[in-house]
Design a protein around this motif. Sequence first.
Motif, PDB file in Angstrom:
ATOM      1  N   ASP A 142      16.177 -62.632  50.916  1.00  0.00           N
ATOM      2  CA  ASP A 142      17.255 -62.890  51.893  1.00  0.00           C
ATOM      3  C   ASP A 142      17.390 -64.368  52.226  1.00  0.00           C
ATOM      4  N   LYS A 145      20.296 -66.253  50.593  1.00  0.00           N
ATOM      5  CA  LYS A 145      21.711 -66.010  50.894  1.00  0.00           C
ATOM      6  C   LYS A 145      22.420 -67.286  51.340  1.00  0.00           C
ATOM      7  N   ASP A 146      23.577 -67.501  50.798  1.00  0.00           N
ATOM      8  CA  ASP A 146      24.438 -68.640  51.165  1.00  0.00           C
ATOM      9  C   ASP A 146      23.771 -69.994  50.941  1.00  0.00           C
ATOM     10  N   LYS A 147      22.855 -70.065  50.003  1.00  0.00           N
ATOM     11  CA  LYS A 147      22.198 -71.345  49.723  1.00  0.00           C
ATOM     12  C   LYS A 147      22.597 -71.851  48.336  1.00  0.00           C
ATOM     13  N   THR A 148      22.667 -73.171  48.223  1.00  0.00           N
ATOM     14  CA  THR A 148      22.929 -73.764  46.915  1.00  0.00           C
ATOM     15  C   THR A 148      21.598 -73.833  46.156  1.00  0.00           C
TER      16      THR A 148
ATOM     17  N   ASN B 147      22.428 -59.898  46.549  1.00  0.00           N
ATOM     18  CA  ASN B 147      23.603 -60.713  46.818  1.00  0.00           C
ATOM     19  C   ASN B 147      23.936 -61.498  45.552  1.00  0.00           C
ATOM     20  N   GLU B 149      25.907 -63.990  44.816  1.00  0.00           N
ATOM     21  CA  GLU B 149      25.907 -65.453  44.881  1.00  0.00           C
ATOM     22  C   GLU B 149      24.479 -65.995  44.855  1.00  0.00           C
ATOM     23  N   SER B 150      23.564 -65.306  45.578  1.00  0.00           N
ATOM     24  CA  SER B 150      22.164 -65.727  45.579  1.00  0.00           C
ATOM     25  C   SER B 150      21.571 -65.593  44.188  1.00  0.00           C
ATOM     26  N   HIS B 197      30.153 -58.842  48.854  1.00  0.00           N
ATOM     27  CA  HIS B 197      30.738 -60.165  48.947  1.00  0.00           C
ATOM     28  C   HIS B 197      32.042 -60.231  48.168  1.00  0.00           C
ATOM     29  N   GLU B 199      35.311 -62.608  46.995  1.00  0.00           N
ATOM     30  CA  GLU B 199      35.911 -63.945  46.927  1.00  0.00           C
ATOM     31  C   GLU B 199      37.173 -63.889  46.098  1.00  0.00           C
TER      32      GLU B 199
END
Lengths: 179, 408
Positions: A142, A145-148, B147, B149-150, B197, B199
């Motif tokens: 977790d 999540k939302d990390k580059t 997820n 994107e992860s 998610h 997009e």
Amino acid sequence: MSVEPEVPIVQVEEVRENPVLYKIISSDNHVFTISEHAVKLSKTLWDLITNLGLTAENALDNPIPVENVNGKNMETIVQFCERHKYDEEEPEYTNYIREFVLPEWDRQLLSIDNEELFQLILATNYLDIQKLMDYCCRVIGDMAKDKTPEELRIIYGIPTDAEDDALERSASDSPGPSG
Amino acid sequence: MTRPPPDSQIDLRAFILYDDYQRKTAGESYENYKKLCDTIGEKAISCDVYRYWCKQYHKEDYLARSKSDSRYIPVTDIRWCILSDVINEKCAEKSIDDLCKAFQELKVDKENHDYWFKRFGNGHLSFVTFSNLPNEIIAEIVGKCDNFESYLALRNVSRRLRAIVDSSKPAFSKVGDDYIEVTLNNEETLRSEIGLHVEEFNQEDTIMILNHLELILSNPKLQLDILRISHWYLTNEENGPMEMILDVFNSLNHQLHVKHFSFQTPYMPYVPDFVECLKPGVLEKLTVTEQEQPDLFSLVKLFEMEQWKQAKHVIADYLFISVEHFAHFTSFDAFIELFSIEEVVEMIKTSINFKSCILKFMEILDVEALKRVLNLRQTDSPDVFSIPNSNLVIEILPSDDMIEITKI
């Protein structure tokens, strides 16, 4: 400076309906008491107990040394096992899609800094506690999540490819002492 | 040979070079090293071996610097040096100052230094990182990462992580409302919805999405509950983007593990082409929705496929498929003409697997005509009728253009 980690000796409150208790000694000599139902969540510990032939009568007189897990991690692990010792087995996955939600109690327990979490996951892996392993993996997953990728490198402390290459070169270039 | 000593946590090279900068002799450095080992509970190497490595690292460092060797490997991990400073009760300012001078090429980050200095000062002495975890644990973590994107971000962190991610079973479909949806709309843009998610992508991102799709689908451990592809309109003669998606499917070295394939398309020939890429036996349910002109001839190939024969449930919207093709299904939803209702009932009376079906009509159902044709008997429920000489009941559904037949 103080270099000794301050880990309290944990006496887990035992439920009355199960009087069988075992003692575990962590790598830094902290002693923990754990109930039979709880210790069964650890395949490693339960195999050890079975192989040592520990029984209700002699269990407390024969503490089990666990050299790979320190007191801090053992404290968390004992708390987790006591909390989940009566959990029903997870139902087999079916066609129905369900969303996993980490229970709040466990989220609180695992709200520790990254390095402690990485240490805990190593200890959990060694003690073979599947449910805690799942939860730790989920918490670490977790974090992504939302990390580059660059943020992940910092959060997880992952070397760059160049650093990995450097380490490999360093290893292969060093001849080592003779004899 | 591996880095000395092979099972040590300590980056000995950084430690020795730092002590060298501080003008410590090999003997003094060894004493310093032993203090460090005592503190972290690690067994120290012998003094002779330590001296060997001191000479080795000094020599390498000297030669590399004097020749400006491009192969010179900068020190990357100075945390053991920081811990040594803490043990030796050096103040934080002096510590970072010394480290900056000792490892000029490293550009020591003050925030990072302060973090470790404070941490060690508080007695937290080990520093396990994600990278220290064994590959099988990292693979388990990746397997819980649902997820998308992860998942992509993890692949791009480093080569090692990418190798682990690519060989791990993805979490998609195990938890959450997971499915992959690829939608082509009339502007020929792709929308990719994976997990929860969503997009929106523009046309320029088409290739990127196809790459992502290929990345996911090419993992042989992927197990999807639902694969949904929605192809909305045909804007011209060319089916460019759809062909590209089909190319991705055809490029795979394996058939996909998909339990439910939902495909909405105006172009029926694509149906068997895509279904062919799915593993027979695993595919339990197929949903096909036709968008414009039905081209049933192109489905003949589908009915011959193992994927169709082994599936248990089918939903065919806006398609008038001959009833004999549904004979093996446990359940089906289909459009039929009212005149073929007798044929349907006769077929399901003899079907071994049949449990229920929903039959849809293109117009409001003439219930009286239906009762007459099938000789229906009223039950206690006003909309439910039994079919004589069978264990089937028919329910007229509220929309008045659908019925449900159930085996009781």
